[in-house]
Design an enzyme around this catalytic site. Structure first.
Site, PDB file in Angstrom:
ATOM      1  N   PRO A   1      -5.003  -0.981   4.818  1.00 19.79           N
ATOM      2  CA  PRO A   1      -5.232   0.054   5.832  1.00 19.79           C
ATOM      3  C   PRO A   1      -5.281   1.472   5.270  1.00 19.79           C
ATOM      4  O   PRO A   1      -4.496   1.824   4.390  1.00 19.79           O
ATOM      5  CB  PRO A   1      -4.047  -0.109   6.799  1.00 19.79           C
ATOM      6  CG  PRO A   1      -3.057  -0.961   6.084  1.00 19.79           C
ATOM      7  CD  PRO A   1      -3.825  -1.802   5.115  1.00 19.79           C
ATOM      8  N   ASN A   2      -6.214   2.221   5.801  1.00 21.45           N
ATOM      9  CA  ASN A   2      -6.415   3.649   5.516  1.00 21.45           C
ATOM     10  C   ASN A   2      -7.033   3.941   4.145  1.00 21.45           C
ATOM     11  O   ASN A   2      -7.382   5.087   3.858  1.00 21.45           O
ATOM     12  CB  ASN A   2      -5.101   4.443   5.673  1.00 21.45           C
ATOM     13  CG  ASN A   2      -4.549   4.335   7.074  1.00 21.45           C
ATOM     14  OD1 ASN A   2      -5.260   4.611   8.039  1.00 21.45           O
ATOM     15  ND2 ASN A   2      -3.300   3.928   7.209  1.00 21.45           N
TER      16      ASN A   2
ATOM     17  N   ARG B   1      -8.176  11.778   2.893  1.00 22.68           N
ATOM     18  CA  ARG B   1      -6.826  11.889   3.449  1.00 22.68           C
ATOM     19  C   ARG B   1      -5.836  12.255   2.347  1.00 22.68           C
ATOM     20  O   ARG B   1      -5.953  11.760   1.218  1.00 22.68           O
ATOM     21  CB  ARG B   1      -6.386  10.597   4.140  1.00 22.68           C
ATOM     22  CG  ARG B   1      -6.030   9.486   3.201  1.00 22.68           C
ATOM     23  CD  ARG B   1      -5.108   8.454   3.862  1.00 22.68           C
ATOM     24  NE  ARG B   1      -4.917   7.343   2.955  1.00 22.68           N
ATOM     25  CZ  ARG B   1      -3.877   6.524   2.999  1.00 22.68           C
ATOM     26  NH1 ARG B   1      -2.950   6.661   3.911  1.00 22.68           N
ATOM     27  NH2 ARG B   1      -3.769   5.561   2.123  1.00 22.68           N
TER      28      ARG B   1
ATOM     29  N   TYR C   1      -3.503  11.136  -2.981  1.00 27.29           N
ATOM     30  CA  TYR C   1      -4.446  10.070  -3.317  1.00 27.29           C
ATOM     31  C   TYR C   1      -5.693  10.548  -4.058  1.00 27.29           C
ATOM     32  O   TYR C   1      -6.557   9.723  -4.388  1.00 27.29           O
ATOM     33  CB  TYR C   1      -4.841   9.321  -2.037  1.00 27.29           C
ATOM     34  CG  TYR C   1      -3.632   8.779  -1.292  1.00 27.29           C
ATOM     35  CD1 TYR C   1      -2.746   7.901  -1.897  1.00 27.29           C
ATOM     36  CD2 TYR C   1      -3.366   9.164   0.029  1.00 27.29           C
ATOM     37  CE1 TYR C   1      -1.634   7.417  -1.237  1.00 27.29           C
ATOM     38  CE2 TYR C   1      -2.250   8.680   0.713  1.00 27.29           C
ATOM     39  CZ  TYR C   1      -1.395   7.810   0.079  1.00 27.29           C
ATOM     40  OH  TYR C   1      -0.285   7.330   0.739  1.00 27.29           O
TER      41      TYR C   1
ATOM     42  N   ASN D   1      -4.396  -3.551  -3.152  1.00 29.58           N
ATOM     43  CA  ASN D   1      -3.661  -2.367  -2.737  1.00 29.58           C
ATOM     44  C   ASN D   1      -3.402  -2.566  -1.248  1.00 29.58           C
ATOM     45  O   ASN D   1      -4.290  -2.321  -0.430  1.00 29.58           O
ATOM     46  CB  ASN D   1      -4.454  -1.086  -2.983  1.00 29.58           C
ATOM     47  CG  ASN D   1      -3.645   0.154  -2.603  1.00 29.58           C
ATOM     48  OD1 ASN D   1      -2.627   0.059  -1.912  1.00 29.58           O
ATOM     49  ND2 ASN D   1      -4.092   1.313  -3.050  1.00 29.58           N
TER      50      ASN D   1
ATOM     51  N   ALA E   1       0.118   0.564   3.435  1.00 25.31           N
ATOM     52  CA  ALA E   1       1.464   0.537   4.018  1.00 25.31           C
ATOM     53  C   ALA E   1       1.999  -0.881   4.205  1.00 25.31           C
ATOM     54  O   ALA E   1       3.216  -1.083   4.281  1.00 25.31           O
ATOM     55  CB  ALA E   1       1.466   1.290   5.352  1.00 25.31           C
TER      56      ALA E   1
ATOM     57  N   HIS F   1       4.965  -2.475   2.150  1.00 24.01           N
ATOM     58  CA  HIS F   1       6.391  -2.281   2.366  1.00 24.01           C
ATOM     59  C   HIS F   1       6.994  -3.232   3.402  1.00 24.01           C
ATOM     60  O   HIS F   1       8.200  -3.280   3.554  1.00 24.01           O
ATOM     61  CB  HIS F   1       6.637  -0.817   2.756  1.00 24.01           C
ATOM     62  CG  HIS F   1       5.870   0.142   1.885  1.00 24.01           C
ATOM     63  ND1 HIS F   1       6.104   0.248   0.526  1.00 24.01           N
ATOM     64  CD2 HIS F   1       4.825   0.983   2.143  1.00 24.01           C
ATOM     65  CE1 HIS F   1       5.246   1.136   0.003  1.00 24.01           C
ATOM     66  NE2 HIS F   1       4.459   1.590   0.965  1.00 24.01           N
TER      67      HIS F   1
ATOM     68  N   ASP G   1       3.098 -14.101   1.817  1.00 24.16           N
ATOM     69  CA  ASP G   1       2.996 -15.563   1.904  1.00 24.16           C
ATOM     70  C   ASP G   1       1.585 -16.044   1.579  1.00 24.16           C
ATOM     71  O   ASP G   1       1.413 -17.095   0.954  1.00 24.16           O
ATOM     72  CB  ASP G   1       3.393 -16.047   3.305  1.00 24.16           C
ATOM     73  CG  ASP G   1       4.900 -15.984   3.535  1.00 24.16           C
ATOM     74  OD1 ASP G   1       5.652 -15.738   2.574  1.00 24.16           O
ATOM     75  OD2 ASP G   1       5.321 -16.185   4.699  1.00 24.16           O
TER      76      ASP G   1
ATOM     77  N   GLU H   1      -0.669  -6.032  -7.954  1.00 22.16           N
ATOM     78  CA  GLU H   1      -0.566  -5.022  -6.894  1.00 22.16           C
ATOM     79  C   GLU H   1      -0.863  -3.654  -7.509  1.00 22.16           C
ATOM     80  O   GLU H   1      -0.341  -3.330  -8.573  1.00 22.16           O
ATOM     81  CB  GLU H   1       0.848  -5.038  -6.315  1.00 22.16           C
ATOM     82  CG  GLU H   1       1.074  -3.995  -5.234  1.00 22.16           C
ATOM     83  CD  GLU H   1       2.507  -4.012  -4.717  1.00 22.16           C
ATOM     84  OE1 GLU H   1       2.980  -5.079  -4.294  1.00 22.16           O
ATOM     85  OE2 GLU H   1       3.157  -2.965  -4.764  1.00 22.16           O
TER      86      GLU H   1
ATOM     87  N   HIS I   1      -1.446   0.725  -6.730  1.00 18.13           N
ATOM     88  CA  HIS I   1      -1.324   1.892  -5.845  1.00 18.13           C
ATOM     89  C   HIS I   1      -1.930   3.096  -6.527  1.00 18.13           C
ATOM     90  O   HIS I   1      -1.804   3.259  -7.752  1.00 18.13           O
ATOM     91  CB  HIS I   1       0.141   2.180  -5.507  1.00 18.13           C
ATOM     92  CG  HIS I   1       0.765   1.049  -4.765  1.00 18.13           C
ATOM     93  ND1 HIS I   1       0.509   0.811  -3.441  1.00 18.13           N
ATOM     94  CD2 HIS I   1       1.593   0.065  -5.178  1.00 18.13           C
ATOM     95  CE1 HIS I   1       1.166  -0.276  -3.067  1.00 18.13           C
ATOM     96  NE2 HIS I   1       1.823  -0.750  -4.098  1.00 18.13           N
TER      97      HIS I   1
ATOM     98  N   SER J   1      -0.962   6.255  -5.670  1.00 19.01           N
ATOM     99  CA  SER J   1       0.192   7.138  -5.895  1.00 19.01           C
ATOM    100  C   SER J   1       1.319   6.342  -6.548  1.00 19.01           C
ATOM    101  O   SER J   1       1.292   5.103  -6.552  1.00 19.01           O
ATOM    102  CB  SER J   1       0.664   7.718  -4.560  1.00 19.01           C
ATOM    103  OG  SER J   1       1.119   6.684  -3.704  1.00 19.01           O
TER     104      SER J   1
ATOM    105  N   ARG K   1       8.144   8.737  -4.123  1.00 21.58           N
ATOM    106  CA  ARG K   1       7.824   9.193  -2.766  1.00 21.58           C
ATOM    107  C   ARG K   1       8.976   8.846  -1.812  1.00 21.58           C
ATOM    108  O   ARG K   1      10.095   8.641  -2.256  1.00 21.58           O
ATOM    109  CB  ARG K   1       6.494   8.573  -2.336  1.00 21.58           C
ATOM    110  CG  ARG K   1       5.341   8.971  -3.283  1.00 21.58           C
ATOM    111  CD  ARG K   1       4.014   8.518  -2.777  1.00 21.58           C
ATOM    112  NE  ARG K   1       3.710   9.103  -1.475  1.00 21.58           N
ATOM    113  CZ  ARG K   1       2.733   8.667  -0.689  1.00 21.58           C
ATOM    114  NH1 ARG K   1       1.975   7.662  -1.077  1.00 21.58           N
ATOM    115  NH2 ARG K   1       2.521   9.243   0.480  1.00 21.58           N
TER     116      ARG K   1
ATOM    117  N   ARG L   1       8.827   3.830   0.931  1.00 21.74           N
ATOM    118  CA  ARG L   1       7.711   3.374   0.082  1.00 21.74           C
ATOM    119  C   ARG L   1       8.193   2.773  -1.234  1.00 21.74           C
ATOM    120  O   ARG L   1       7.416   2.209  -1.996  1.00 21.74           O
ATOM    121  CB  ARG L   1       6.774   4.534  -0.248  1.00 21.74           C
ATOM    122  CG  ARG L   1       6.005   5.041   0.936  1.00 21.74           C
ATOM    123  CD  ARG L   1       5.007   6.102   0.504  1.00 21.74           C
ATOM    124  NE  ARG L   1       4.716   6.982   1.608  1.00 21.74           N
ATOM    125  CZ  ARG L   1       3.828   6.726   2.575  1.00 21.74           C
ATOM    126  NH1 ARG L   1       3.116   5.624   2.543  1.00 21.74           N
ATOM    127  NH2 ARG L   1       3.647   7.586   3.558  1.00 21.74           N
TER     128      ARG L   1
HETATM  129  C1  DQA Z   1      -0.636   3.435  -1.218  1.00 23.82           C
HETATM  130  C2  DQA Z   1       0.852   3.750  -1.041  1.00 23.82           C
HETATM  131  C3  DQA Z   1       1.338   3.306   0.334  1.00 23.82           C
HETATM  132  O1  DQA Z   1       2.700   3.624   0.498  1.00 23.82           O
HETATM  133  C4  DQA Z   1       0.536   4.007   1.422  1.00 23.82           C
HETATM  134  O2  DQA Z   1       0.927   3.528   2.695  1.00 23.82           O
HETATM  135  C5  DQA Z   1      -0.929   3.882   1.227  1.00 23.82           C
HETATM  136  C6  DQA Z   1      -1.477   4.037  -0.113  1.00 23.82           C
HETATM  137  C7  DQA Z   1      -1.189   3.968  -2.564  1.00 23.82           C
HETATM  138  O3  DQA Z   1      -2.227   3.493  -2.984  1.00 23.82           O
HETATM  139  O4  DQA Z   1      -0.610   4.883  -3.157  1.00 23.82           O
HETATM  140  O5  DQA Z   1      -1.692   3.746   2.184  1.00 23.82           O
HETATM  141  O6  DQA Z   1      -0.798   2.029  -1.228  1.00 23.82           O
END
Ligand code: DQA
Length: 140
Positions: A10-11, A18, A23, A74, A77, A80, A87, A98, A100, A102, A107, A111
Site C-alpha cells: 500500500p501507498n 509522498r 522515500y 516491500n 505498512a 508491521h 503466512d 523484504e 524498504h 526508508s 523511525r 515501524r
Molecule cells: C516502507 C516503510 C513502512 O513503514 C511504510 O508504511 C511504507 C514504506 C518503506 O519502504 O520504507 O509504506 O515500507
C-alpha cells in the site's frame, strides 16, 4: 532464465510524491524502469506488482508461487502487522527478501517491528530505490 516477482504494498504507488524526505523524489515509474534495466543486465526476468489491498497481495503470491524463483516484497505498512501476508510467504516456500526504501529502525517505534522479516531470507532497509537492486543482487 530465472524469474523474480517484486511486490509493492500500500501507498508505494505514490513513491516520488509522498513524504519525499522519507522515500525520495524518484517516482515509482522511474524506480520500476531502473529495476527492469538492472534485471535485464543480470539476465533475470522480473515482474513488478503493486496493490493497496492485502488480499490481492496474497492472491498474487499464491497464484505465482510455482512460477517464480524468488520474491522481493516491500509490504509497506503491512510489514508491521500482516500475519496473513507472512503466512502466504511461508506457504509459498519461495525465497523471499523484504525491502524498504526508508530505514524502518530509525523511525517511529511501530515501524521498528516487522512480522514479515522472520520468514524471509533477509531484509534490506534504508537504501532508497537501491534497496530493490540490492535485493535482486542478493537473490542472484
Ligand atoms: C516502507 C516503510 C513502512 O513503514 C511504510 O508504511 C511504507 C514504506 C518503506 O519502504 O520504507 O509504506 O515500507
Amino acid at each position: 532464465m530465472k524469474k523474480i516477482l517484486i511486490i509493492n504494498g500500500p501507498n508505494l504507488n505514490q513513491t516520488g510524491y509522498r513524504e519525499p524526505n522519507q522515500y525520495g523524489v524518484t517516482t515509482i515509474d522511474q524506480i520500476n524502469k531502473n529495476i527492469i534495466e538492472f534485471s535485464r543486465q543480470k539476465n533475470i526476468c522480473v515482474e513488478i506488482f503493486q496493490s493497496n489491498c492485502e488480499g490481492k497481495i496474497i492472491d498474487k503470491i499464491e497464484s505465482t508461487a510455482k512460477e517464480i524463483d524468488g520474491l522481493i516484497i516491500n509490504p509497506g505498512a503491512y510489514t508491521h502487522y500482516s500475519f496473513a501476508i507472512r503466512d502466504a510467504i511461508v506457504a509459498s516456500r519461495v525465497s523471499t527478501i523484504e525491502v524498504h526504501l526508508s530505514n524502518i529502525y530509525n523511525r517511529e517505534e511501530f515501524r521498528q517491528k516487522s512480522v514479515i522479516a522472520p520468514v524471509c531470507k533477509g531484509q534490506i532497509t534504508g537504501f532508497g530505490e537501491k534497496s530493490y537492486l540490492l535485493a535482486i543482487y542478493a537473490l542472484i
